[in-house]
Design a protein around this motif. Structure first.
Motif, mmCIF file in Angstrom:
data_model
loop_
_atom_site.group_PDB
_atom_site.id
_atom_site.type_symbol
_atom_site.label_atom_id
_atom_site.label_comp_id
_atom_site.label_asym_id
_atom_site.label_seq_id
_atom_site.Cartn_x
_atom_site.Cartn_y
_atom_site.Cartn_z
ATOM 1 N N UNK A 279 0.828 -1.197 0.000
ATOM 2 C CA UNK A 279 0.000 0.000 0.000
ATOM 3 C C UNK A 279 0.866 1.253 0.000
ATOM 4 N N UNK A 280 0.476 2.222 -0.808
ATOM 5 C CA UNK A 280 1.164 3.504 -0.848
ATOM 6 C C UNK A 280 0.423 4.504 0.028
ATOM 7 N N UNK A 281 1.163 5.231 0.833
ATOM 8 C CA UNK A 281 0.576 6.239 1.713
ATOM 9 C C UNK A 281 0.797 7.612 1.083
ATOM 10 N N UNK A 282 -0.281 8.286 0.736
ATOM 11 C CA UNK A 282 -0.194 9.593 0.097
ATOM 12 C C UNK A 282 -0.224 10.715 1.138
ATOM 13 N N UNK A 283 0.189 11.909 0.713
ATOM 14 C CA UNK A 283 0.140 13.081 1.590
ATOM 15 C C UNK A 283 -1.296 13.378 2.009
ATOM 16 N N UNK A 284 -2.224 13.168 1.086
ATOM 17 C CA UNK A 284 -3.628 13.428 1.386
ATOM 18 C C UNK A 284 -4.134 12.485 2.473
ATOM 19 N N UNK A 285 -3.719 11.235 2.428
ATOM 20 C CA UNK A 285 -4.111 10.257 3.440
ATOM 21 C C UNK A 285 -3.526 10.635 4.801
ATOM 22 N N UNK A 286 -2.281 11.098 4.812
ATOM 23 C CA UNK A 286 -1.655 11.522 6.059
ATOM 24 C C UNK A 286 -2.383 12.740 6.636
ATOM 25 N N UNK A 287 -2.759 13.660 5.758
ATOM 26 C CA UNK A 287 -3.472 14.863 6.179
ATOM 27 C C UNK A 287 -4.824 14.512 6.787
ATOM 28 N N UNK A 288 -5.519 13.571 6.142
ATOM 29 C CA UNK A 288 -6.833 13.145 6.629
ATOM 30 C C UNK A 288 -6.716 12.465 7.993
ATOM 31 N N UNK A 289 -5.699 11.627 8.164
ATOM 32 C CA UNK A 289 -5.496 10.936 9.437
ATOM 33 C C UNK A 289 -5.154 11.929 10.550
ATOM 34 N N UNK A 290 -4.319 12.939 10.224
ATOM 35 C CA UNK A 290 -3.958 13.952 11.210
ATOM 36 C C UNK A 290 -5.179 14.766 11.626
#
Length: 283
Positions: free
Chosen positions: A221-232
């Motif tokens: 699985x690739x972790x995108x910046x958008x996914x990190x932003x959503x999790x934060x």
């Protein structure tokens, strides 16, 4: 599975800030309590028990670097027998722990039924091998579903502030359990990819009865910046929920309990989401 991957990476980064110095264990009351003892042979004993309770929480002075498994044999989780009597006028007798499946009792302080299950603890090695840790312990139920979660909270001494939830996953079809986050900060700093694989292998040990699901766990699985932003953002919303909830409560005990409950639910969320996927795929 992408959501699990990104939340797991953020979760691992946040929960490991702890050292194994000056540890205090807090258990339930030591007197006999009304309980039901459910034996492995299917029999049920109604009466009172003593000497089985796991810690309600464990307190660290400087919570930074430790392996949860080092606590298993040191905090009364691995008692070999419990005291049981049918009532206060009867002399107690001891029941071997290995004859017990689980114990339930009503917690008046929390106003709910609590369950403690006797579990054989497995351990995931760095090479992916799953081994028996040699520890068999009683653990309190956190959440039950198609996969059960057992464990306890760790708090910071003096403040009572939540630091971490130590939890074990269990397939209700058996009495085996594993902690998918059983590693230290030093391990994490060494190789995040290896840690991620270790977590996945631990989960696979619990859901091995469903090959289709275990194969999905292996998907890269690739972790995108958008996914990190959503999790934060979700983490920040959770902290806001804690602040607002604590303002509505009066006592320090209530505030700390509420904080621990919300943090615990958040930290378990990626694993609970996996449980939902497992339930859908593995009926």
């Amino acid at each position: 599975m992408k959501k699990f991957s990104v939340i797991l990476l953020l979760l691992i980064g946040k929960i490991y800030g702890q050292t194994q110095s000056d540890i205090n264990f807090y258990f339930g009351k030591v007197e006999y309590i009304n309980a039901t003892v459910n034996l492995i042979d299917g029999k049920r004993l109604l009466g009172e028990v003593q000497d089985f309770d796991s810690p309600n929480f464990i307190e660290f002075t400087n919570p930074y670097d430790f392996n949860p498994s080092t606590l298993e044999s040191n905090n009364n989780l691995d008692r070999k027998k419990i005291k049981f009597r049918r009532n206060a006028s009867e002399k107690y007798r001891t029941i071997p722990s290995d004859s017990i499946n689980y114990i339930t009792y009503f917690d008046k302080d929390l106003n709910k039924v609590k369950e403690f299950k006797r579990l054989h603890i497995l351990k995931a090695k760095s090479n992916g091998e799953i081994v028996d840790s040699g520890n068999t312990v009683f653990l309190p139920l956190i959440k039950n579903d198609s996969i059960n979660f057992y464990g306890y909270n760790i708090t910071i001494k003096g403040t009572g502030k939540y630091a971490r939830t130590v939890f074990y996953m269990n397939n209700p079809k058996d009495n085996f359990a594993i902690n998918p986050l059983d590693f230290s900060l030093m391990d994490l700093m060494g190789n995040k990819s290896k840690i991620h694989s270790k977590v996945i292998n631990a989960i696979k040990a619990i859901v091995k009865d469903c090959p289709d699901f275990t194969s999905k766990l292996e998907t890269k699985q690739d972790v995108t910046k958008e996914m990190e932003k959503d999790a934060l953002q979700k983490y920040q919303e959770m902290e806001k929920q804690i602040a607002e909830g604590k303002n509505k409560l009066k006592s320090k005990k209530e505030k700390n309990a509420f904080e621990a409950e919300v943090y615990s639910d958040y930290n378990l969320r990626p694993f609970l989401n996996l449980t939902d996927d497992y339930k859908k795929m593995c009926k």
